[in-house]
Design an enzyme around this catalytic site. Structure first.
Site, PDB file in Angstrom:
ATOM      1  N   GLU A  38      -0.643   9.110  -5.799  1.00 59.37           N
ATOM      2  CA  GLU A  38      -1.457   9.494  -4.643  1.00 59.37           C
ATOM      3  C   GLU A  38      -0.625  10.455  -3.784  1.00 59.37           C
ATOM      4  O   GLU A  38       0.602  10.272  -3.660  1.00 59.37           O
ATOM      5  CB  GLU A  38      -1.777   8.218  -3.869  1.00 59.37           C
ATOM      6  N   LYS A 109     -10.928   8.620  -2.060  1.00 63.94           N
ATOM      7  CA  LYS A 109     -10.529   7.223  -1.908  1.00 63.94           C
ATOM      8  C   LYS A 109     -11.533   6.468  -1.024  1.00 63.94           C
ATOM      9  O   LYS A 109     -11.793   6.834   0.118  1.00 63.94           O
ATOM     10  CB  LYS A 109      -9.131   7.163  -1.290  1.00 63.94           C
ATOM     11  N   CYS A 142      -4.876   3.820  -5.173  1.00 64.24           N
ATOM     12  CA  CYS A 142      -4.068   2.845  -4.458  1.00 64.24           C
ATOM     13  C   CYS A 142      -4.804   1.618  -3.933  1.00 64.24           C
ATOM     14  O   CYS A 142      -5.205   0.775  -4.733  1.00 64.24           O
ATOM     15  CB  CYS A 142      -3.290   3.550  -3.346  1.00 64.24           C
TER      16      CYS A 142
HETATM   17  N1  LIG Z   1      -1.333   3.683   0.124  1.00 60.94           N
HETATM   18  C1  LIG Z   1      -1.991   2.537  -0.011  1.00 60.94           C
HETATM   19  O1  LIG Z   1      -3.211   2.506  -0.213  1.00 60.94           O
HETATM   20  C2  LIG Z   1      -1.195   1.266   0.094  1.00 60.94           C
HETATM   21  C3  LIG Z   1      -2.106   0.080  -0.112  1.00 60.94           C
HETATM   22  C4  LIG Z   1      -1.388  -1.210   0.163  1.00 60.94           C
HETATM   23  C5  LIG Z   1      -0.564  -1.557  -1.035  1.00 60.94           C
HETATM   24  N2  LIG Z   1      -1.186  -2.171  -1.993  1.00 60.94           N
HETATM   25  O2  LIG Z   1       0.596  -1.199  -1.048  1.00 60.94           O
END
Ligand SMILES: NC(=O)CCCC(N)=O
Length: 263
Positions: A38, A109, A142
């Site tokens: 990401e 996202k 993510c």
């Molecule tokens: N960048 C993110 O979406 C982190 C989500 C929280 C995690 N799972 O670390």
């Protein structure tokens, strides 16, 4: 089919430098599908909307997507990667899928994490699957992993492989993706970043690495270390994701009791 991840440590806002390093690293890899993290070329810890708007790019005409297309063409591979997208109505935390024929698809996202909610609009593309010929591929980003509906929707739409560009900071995802793969009988490729960002006087955010490829039976074929850049390529058979039958009496997706799921 050869698939993999590039675990990477970007320098915040040094987009060209990050792209050059990714291109150099991928010049040494041969595979059909490589997943990048990401926000892999921009970095993560934005401190203002101005900064986000400056780093966000149009898709597919912006420099990051165009460079990814170049790499995909040169290396004859598909790439799934995350970037800040400047849409007509605001910025999104997005991911693109590109291949030797060029741009394939965009995902925004759906579930924004922490201060992403300050900088990005919630995604509005929904979960999508693209047929690459060699495999059907879906995208999530993510924090989408925290919502079982994300991987389940992609599986219901026919994804054999879930590409999961990530910037994980919490410890749970790498083990949780074993369950996501198992319960949907899909491959999952999580490409996380490493490193620490502490910008604008904010508390430092340390990314946990542990990128991985997980099979539809929940087997971790490869997991990267927490704190080292790594490119890994694994041979898989996407057809393993086609059969959702657990045994002659249970089919994971057909046996869903949707009428009983509404709260
Ligand atoms: N960048 C993110 O979406 C982190 C989500 C929280 C995690 N799972 O670390």
């Amino acid at each position: 089919m050869r698939v993999g991840y590039l675990q990477f440590d970007p320098i915040f806002a040094e987009v060209k430098r990050n792209l050059d390093r990714v291109a150099e690293r991928l010049s040494r890899e041969t595979c059909d599908l490589m997943v990048l993290p990401e926000l892999f070329a921009s970095g993560y810890q934005f401190v203002s909307e101005t900064e986000v708007r400056a780093l966000a790019e149009p898709v597919p005409d912006g420099p990051t997507t165009q460079r990814l297309v170049e790499i995909a063409r040169e290396r004859n591979m598909h790439l799934a990667a995350g970037l800040p997208e400047r849409g007509t109505d605001g910025c999104y935390n997005s991911a693109v899928l590109v291949g030797p024929q060029g741009f394939i698809g965009l995902y925004r996202k759906t579930h924004l994490f922490f201060e992403e909610t300050l900088w990005f609009r919630p995604g509005n593309t929904g979960f999508q699957v693209w047929d690459l010929g060699v495999a059907k591929v879906g995208l999530m980003v993510c924090f989408d992993w925290y919502y079982p509906e994300s991987a389940r929707t992609l599986a219901l739409k026919g994804a054999e492989i879930i590409c999961h560009p990530s910037n994980l900071v919490l410890p749970h995802c790498p083990d949780a993706m074993v369950t996501r793969s198992l319960e949907n009988r899909v491959f999952a490729i999580t490409a996380n970043r490493i490193g620490t960002e502490a910008r604008g006087g904010k508390p430092p955010m340390t990314f946990i690495g542990n990128s991985e490829v997980v099979t539809p039976r929940g087997k971790i074929l490869q997991r990267a270390p927490r704190d080292r850049e790594e490119a890994a390529v694994i041979e898989i058979d996407p057809a393993e994701a086609a059969n959702k039958a657990l045994n002659p009496y249970n089919d994971l997706l057909k046996d869903r009791r949707v009428e009983l799921y509404n709260p």
